[in-house]
Design a protein around this motif. Structure first.
Motif: not given
Length: 316
Positions: A103-132
């Motif tokens: 929202r702060l930048g150029p917007g998101l493609d939701q389909g691409r967002r889901a694809e990138m989350i899967e490809r980068f193997d990220l758990d998007p439900t975890k809080k920022g403080r817990t991330y390495s």
């Protein structure tokens, strides 16, 4: 056509330190530019000027035809930027942060967002403080690669990622190339730059020391040759353009040859009866190391880019 990035005689100082000293940089639309230099050379300072986080002291800088300082807010909606060390909102989940960055930048493609989350193997439900550190980089990369940006600026984007995730990033950027996206990539992973970039700019001490296509820059260096012939090779050590001649025996030698002299050298070798030959063009790493040393001394102990002294707080 207006350059996506145009920098000319750029100067930035921090007290007595001249971080940028007349730097030149030009990135054309649809181009992937590799931005190289040792620590302290001014890469991050340049990128922060281009992002409107630092104000230049002299020279010219335009991004997508606009002034990065005066038009920073508008430009940030057209640019995807990933620094080498990402800080996240500790109380938000990774998915919430990706959406906020979109929202702060150029917007998101939701389909691409889901694809990138899967490809980068990220758990998007975890809080920022817990991330390495690596997972923090993934959040920023997913937000950037899922957006509709006109220009992508990556400053050591794979810092903290494992080799598998580095490969995912390279594949994603490769896909953007086929779409004609414009990319400025600063990276110490030379294989990454070599595989992705068609143009390279090498800077040192705040100045551009080399710029051009990889093919053009390689014309300035030497090709390595390992050859076995039926007739003695010793005389090849005295041929113009040949250097670092090392005879393994009477009929086998390795040496370097200036690219401009390759036709003459190959003709001489043919006259000696070539049995086997291996040649290797100069790598980007060799090009980089050529400018990494000053007066033969290693600069690896140079301090990091001084841009941290200014950071975003330099804005009024």
């Amino acid at each position: 056509m207006t350059a996506a990035i145009h920098v000319e005689d750029l100067v930035k100082t921090f007290g007595p330190v001249r971080a940028l000293d007349g730097l030149d940089l030009r990135v054309e639309p649809g181009q992937v530019m590799g931005f190289l230099g040792p620590n302290g050379s001014g890469k991050s300072t340049t990128i922060r000027v281009l992002m409107g986080l630092l104000r230049r002291d002299a020279g010219q800088a335009t991004v997508l035809g606009q002034d990065p300082w005066h038009d920073a807010v508008e430009l940030h909606r057209r640019i995807a930027y990933v620094p080498g060390d990402v800080n996240l909102w500790p109380g938000l989940s990774g998915g919430e942060i990706i959406d906020l960055l979109g929202r702060l930048g150029p917007g998101l493609d939701q389909g691409r967002r889901a694809e990138m989350i899967e490809r980068f193997d990220l758990d998007p439900t975890k809080k920022g403080r817990t991330y390495s550190k690596g997972n923090r980089q993934k959040v920023a990369l997913i937000a950037a690669l899922s957006g509709h940006a006109e220009l992508f600026v990556f400053d050591e984007p794979t810092s903290g990622l494992d080799p598998l995730m580095e490969t995912v990033f390279q594949e994603a950027v490769g896909e953007m190339l086929s779409e004609g996206k414009t990319v400025l990539l600063s990276s110490h992973i030379l294989a990454e730059v070599e595989s992705l970039c068609d143009q390279v700019t090498i800077i040192r001490e705040g100045r551009t020391v080399e710029a051009g296509t990889l093919a053009e820059l390689r014309h300035l260096t030497r090709t390595s040759v390992d050859v076995t012939t039926t007739r003695p090779l010793a005389a090849m050590g005295a041929v113009d353009g040949v250097s670092d001649f090392l005879a393994h025996d009477e009929h086998r030698a390795t040496f370097a040859v200036a690219n401009a002299d390759l036709p003459v050298v190959m003709s001489r070798l043919a006259g000696l009866g070539i049995e086997a030959i291996e040649s290797q063009p100069p790598t980007l790493e060799e090009l980089f190391m050529r400018h990494y040393a000053v007066d033969g001394s290693d600069r690896s102990a140079a301090p990091p880019d001084t841009a941290a002294a200014g950071s975003a707080g330099d804005r009024p």
